[in-house]
Design a protein around this motif. Structure first.
Motif, PDB file in Angstrom:
ATOM      1  N   ASP A   1       7.834   0.593  -7.944  1.00 15.22           N
ATOM      2  CA  ASP A   1       6.998   1.534  -8.702  1.00 15.22           C
ATOM      3  C   ASP A   1       5.646   1.779  -8.045  1.00 15.22           C
ATOM      4  OD1 ASP A   1       8.993   1.427 -10.690  1.00 15.22           O
ATOM      5  OD2 ASP A   1       8.061  -0.360 -11.578  1.00 15.22           O
ATOM      6  N   LEU A   2       5.415   1.174  -6.882  1.00 11.50           N
ATOM      7  CA  LEU A   2       4.069   1.170  -6.308  1.00 11.50           C
ATOM      8  C   LEU A   2       3.690   2.438  -5.547  1.00 11.50           C
ATOM      9  CD1 LEU A   2       3.726  -2.498  -4.990  1.00 11.50           C
ATOM     10  CD2 LEU A   2       2.853  -1.536  -7.118  1.00 11.50           C
ATOM     11  N   GLU A   3       4.672   3.190  -5.074  1.00 15.46           N
ATOM     12  CA  GLU A   3       4.371   4.320  -4.183  1.00 15.46           C
ATOM     13  C   GLU A   3       3.337   5.296  -4.747  1.00 15.46           C
ATOM     14  OE1 GLU A   3       4.271   5.193  -0.561  1.00 15.46           O
ATOM     15  OE2 GLU A   3       5.656   3.623  -1.197  1.00 15.46           O
ATOM     16  N   PRO A   4       3.464   5.731  -6.021  1.00 17.25           N
ATOM     17  CA  PRO A   4       2.442   6.658  -6.549  1.00 17.25           C
ATOM     18  C   PRO A   4       1.047   6.034  -6.582  1.00 17.25           C
ATOM     19  CG  PRO A   4       4.386   6.585  -7.988  1.00 17.25           C
ATOM     20  CD  PRO A   4       4.531   5.473  -7.002  1.00 17.25           C
ATOM     21  N   LEU A   5       0.975   4.730  -6.836  1.00 15.32           N
ATOM     22  CA  LEU A   5      -0.322   4.049  -6.882  1.00 15.32           C
ATOM     23  C   LEU A   5      -0.956   4.005  -5.502  1.00 15.32           C
ATOM     24  CD1 LEU A   5       1.187   2.994  -9.500  1.00 15.32           C
ATOM     25  CD2 LEU A   5      -0.144   0.913  -9.238  1.00 15.32           C
ATOM     26  N   LEU A   6      -0.111   3.748  -4.489  1.00 18.40           N
ATOM     27  CA  LEU A   6      -0.626   3.557  -3.137  1.00 18.40           C
ATOM     28  C   LEU A   6      -1.121   4.861  -2.513  1.00 18.40           C
ATOM     29  CD1 LEU A   6       1.895   0.919  -1.770  1.00 18.40           C
ATOM     30  CD2 LEU A   6      -0.190   0.619  -3.105  1.00 18.40           C
ATOM     31  N   LYS A   7      -0.758   5.978  -3.126  1.00 19.20           N
ATOM     32  CA  LYS A   7      -1.284   7.264  -2.659  1.00 19.20           C
ATOM     33  C   LYS A   7      -2.710   7.482  -3.166  1.00 19.20           C
ATOM     34  CE  LYS A   7       3.202   9.499  -2.170  1.00 19.20           C
ATOM     35  NZ  LYS A   7       4.170  10.433  -2.748  1.00 19.20           N
ATOM     36  N   ASN A   8      -3.123   6.642  -4.121  1.00 22.24           N
ATOM     37  CA  ASN A   8      -4.467   6.768  -4.686  1.00 22.24           C
ATOM     38  C   ASN A   8      -5.108   5.383  -4.812  1.00 22.24           C
ATOM     39  OD1 ASN A   8      -6.758   7.867  -5.913  1.00 22.24           O
ATOM     40  ND2 ASN A   8      -5.883   7.683  -7.954  1.00 22.24           N
ATOM     41  N   THR A   9      -5.239   4.722  -3.652  1.00 29.47           N
ATOM     42  CA  THR A   9      -5.877   3.409  -3.634  1.00 29.47           C
ATOM     43  C   THR A   9      -6.744   3.309  -2.386  1.00 29.47           C
ATOM     44  OG1 THR A   9      -5.512   1.031  -3.897  1.00 29.47           O
ATOM     45  CG2 THR A   9      -4.008   2.179  -2.409  1.00 29.47           C
ATOM     46  N   TYR A  10      -7.352   2.144  -2.185  1.00 28.81           N
ATOM     47  CA  TYR A  10      -8.211   1.919  -1.022  1.00 28.81           C
ATOM     48  C   TYR A  10      -7.386   1.360   0.139  1.00 28.81           C
ATOM     49  CZ  TYR A  10     -11.772   2.260  -4.661  1.00 28.81           C
ATOM     50  OH  TYR A  10     -12.556   2.696  -5.706  1.00 28.81           O
ATOM     51  N   LEU A  11      -7.809   1.660   1.363  1.00 27.06           N
ATOM     52  CA  LEU A  11      -7.090   1.189   2.544  1.00 27.06           C
ATOM     53  C   LEU A  11      -6.973  -0.333   2.566  1.00 27.06           C
ATOM     54  CD1 LEU A  11      -8.652   3.541   5.256  1.00 27.06           C
ATOM     55  CD2 LEU A  11      -6.309   3.604   4.405  1.00 27.06           C
ATOM     56  N   LEU A  12      -8.023  -1.013   2.135  1.00 25.51           N
ATOM     57  CA  LEU A  12      -7.993  -2.482   2.202  1.00 25.51           C
ATOM     58  C   LEU A  12      -6.966  -3.086   1.242  1.00 25.51           C
ATOM     59  CD1 LEU A  12      -9.659  -3.925  -0.387  1.00 25.51           C
ATOM     60  CD2 LEU A  12     -11.587  -2.917   0.793  1.00 25.51           C
ATOM     61  N   ILE A  13      -6.631  -2.365   0.161  1.00 21.56           N
ATOM     62  CA  ILE A  13      -5.620  -2.861  -0.782  1.00 21.56           C
ATOM     63  C   ILE A  13      -4.253  -2.918  -0.089  1.00 21.56           C
ATOM     64  CG2 ILE A  13      -4.390  -2.357  -2.958  1.00 21.56           C
ATOM     65  CD1 ILE A  13      -7.285  -3.441  -3.288  1.00 21.56           C
ATOM     66  N   LEU A  14      -4.008  -1.975   0.815  1.00 20.45           N
ATOM     67  CA  LEU A  14      -2.754  -1.983   1.567  1.00 20.45           C
ATOM     68  C   LEU A  14      -2.665  -3.244   2.427  1.00 20.45           C
ATOM     69  CD1 LEU A  14      -2.578   1.776   2.669  1.00 20.45           C
ATOM     70  CD2 LEU A  14      -1.755   0.724   0.560  1.00 20.45           C
ATOM     71  N   ASP A  15      -3.809  -3.679   2.967  1.00 18.23           N
ATOM     72  CA  ASP A  15      -3.832  -4.918   3.762  1.00 18.23           C
ATOM     73  C   ASP A  15      -3.463  -6.133   2.907  1.00 18.23           C
ATOM     74  OD1 ASP A  15      -4.627  -3.458   5.937  1.00 18.23           O
ATOM     75  OD2 ASP A  15      -6.710  -4.130   5.915  1.00 18.23           O
ATOM     76  N   VAL A  16      -3.961  -6.142   1.673  1.00 20.32           N
ATOM     77  CA  VAL A  16      -3.662  -7.260   0.766  1.00 20.32           C
ATOM     78  C   VAL A  16      -2.163  -7.290   0.450  1.00 20.32           C
ATOM     79  CG1 VAL A  16      -4.177  -8.337  -1.471  1.00 20.32           C
ATOM     80  CG2 VAL A  16      -5.987  -7.135  -0.223  1.00 20.32           C
ATOM     81  N   LEU A  17      -1.583  -6.115   0.222  1.00 18.02           N
ATOM     82  CA  LEU A  17      -0.152  -6.036  -0.090  1.00 18.02           C
ATOM     83  C   LEU A  17       0.699  -6.468   1.104  1.00 18.02           C
ATOM     84  CD1 LEU A  17       0.055  -2.734  -2.183  1.00 18.02           C
ATOM     85  CD2 LEU A  17      -0.280  -5.081  -2.979  1.00 18.02           C
ATOM     86  N   VAL A  18       0.264  -6.118   2.306  1.00 11.23           N
ATOM     87  CA  VAL A  18       0.970  -6.561   3.511  1.00 11.23           C
ATOM     88  C   VAL A  18       0.891  -8.089   3.624  1.00 11.23           C
ATOM     89  CG1 VAL A  18       0.914  -6.563   6.035  1.00 11.23           C
ATOM     90  CG2 VAL A  18       0.744  -4.406   4.789  1.00 11.23           C
ATOM     91  N   ALA A  19      -0.302  -8.642   3.377  1.00 13.00           N
ATOM     92  CA  ALA A  19      -0.483 -10.100   3.434  1.00 13.00           C
ATOM     93  C   ALA A  19       0.376 -10.800   2.385  1.00 13.00           C
ATOM     94  CB  ALA A  19      -1.962 -10.464   3.234  1.00 13.00           C
ATOM     95  N   GLY A  20       0.564 -10.131   1.225  1.00 11.16           N
ATOM     96  CA  GLY A  20       1.400 -10.691   0.164  1.00 11.16           C
ATOM     97  C   GLY A  20       2.880 -10.384   0.321  1.00 11.16           C
ATOM     98  N   LYS A  21       3.215  -9.752   1.464  1.00  9.17           N
ATOM     99  CA  LYS A  21       4.607  -9.420   1.823  1.00  9.17           C
ATOM    100  C   LYS A  21       5.267  -8.489   0.810  1.00  9.17           C
ATOM    101  CE  LYS A  21       5.139 -13.646   4.456  1.00  9.17           C
ATOM    102  NZ  LYS A  21       5.669 -14.984   4.549  1.00  9.17           N
ATOM    103  N   ILE A  22       4.443  -7.588   0.270  1.00 12.57           N
ATOM    104  CA  ILE A  22       4.969  -6.579  -0.661  1.00 12.57           C
ATOM    105  C   ILE A  22       5.251  -5.282   0.083  1.00 12.57           C
ATOM    106  CG2 ILE A  22       4.411  -5.235  -2.737  1.00 12.57           C
ATOM    107  CD1 ILE A  22       2.711  -7.548  -3.625  1.00 12.57           C
ATOM    108  N   ARG A  23       4.595  -5.086   1.211  1.00  7.00           N
ATOM    109  CA  ARG A  23       4.827  -3.871   2.021  1.00  7.00           C
ATOM    110  C   ARG A  23       5.176  -4.259   3.442  1.00  7.00           C
ATOM    111  NH1 ARG A  23       1.310   0.442   2.867  1.00  7.00           N
ATOM    112  NH2 ARG A  23       2.934   1.930   2.420  1.00  7.00           N
TER     113      ARG A  23
END
Length: 203
Positions: free
Chosen positions: A181-203
């Motif tokens: 369900d995250l894709e719509p959220l990730l289109k409207n978030t901060y770049l650094l949040i994507l780094d956190v999700l990568v670190a958490g192995k979600i992306r």
């Protein structure tokens, strides 16, 4: 990224590194000898989505030089998972975000992360795991340039608790979202949040 730094300035990214990062986007290399951070910041188009790299044998020294021109603020936050493997996101300042906040005097980063998540979302943290990553972003507060360092931690809660967004902190919504369900959220978030999700192995 030991000895390598990624700093977000609005939609722009500044890398301090001793080896050129592999990136899909075009990256502008800055001249180390003439680099002056206040001038770079002043002339930066804050609305652009550009990537810059400062190639140096000593990224730590370059980071220290930038830090000397900023007010350092320490913050901590969490990537929170419930019993259904859903993740906690908040909506603040017209963007989806993860709960986080400033570290108080005498407080440990990990303790601050738990306190902020519990205050901002009205939940009780069951377990607070390892540090996922740290992020850096720069913004302006009046005439002061702020460098915010945020430590991010893995967290869990019992069951799927009801969320109570802390409206006095500008949080208008809080919700649980599955990985799909995250894709719509990730289109409207901060770049650094994507780094956190990568670190958490979600992306």
């Amino acid at each position: 990224m030991d000895q390598k730094y990624r700093i977000y300035i609005n939609e722009n990214t500044l890398f301090l590194t001793d080896t050129l990062p592999v990136q899909n986007k075009e990256m502008k290399q800055l001249d180390l000898q003439s680099f002056d951070f206040p001038t770079f910041y002043k002339n930066l188009d804050k609305g652009a989505k550009k990537q810059y790299v400062l190639l140096t044998e000593n990224p730590k020294a370059a980071f220290k030089m930038i830090k000397q021109n900023c007010l350092l603020i320490k913050a901590a936050g969490g990537l929170v998972r419930n019993a259904n493997d859903d993740y906690l996101f908040i909506f603040r300042n017209k963007k989806w975000d993860l709960p986080k906040g400033k570290v108080e005097k005498g407080e440990k980063m990990k303790e601050a992360a738990v306190r902020e998540v519990e205050e901002e979302c009205g939940v009780t943290i069951l377990s607070n795991g390892e540090k996922l990553c740290k992020t850096f972003h720069i913004y302006q507060l009046g005439n002061i340039i702020v460098l915010k360092k945020t430590n991010w931690y893995e967290m869990t809660v019992k069951g799927k608790p009801k969320l109570i967004p802390q409206k006095e902190e500008g949080i208008t919504k809080a919700g649980w979202f599955g990985k799909n369900d995250l894709e719509p959220l990730l289109k409207n978030t901060y770049l650094l949040i994507l780094d956190v999700l990568v670190a958490g192995k979600i992306r």
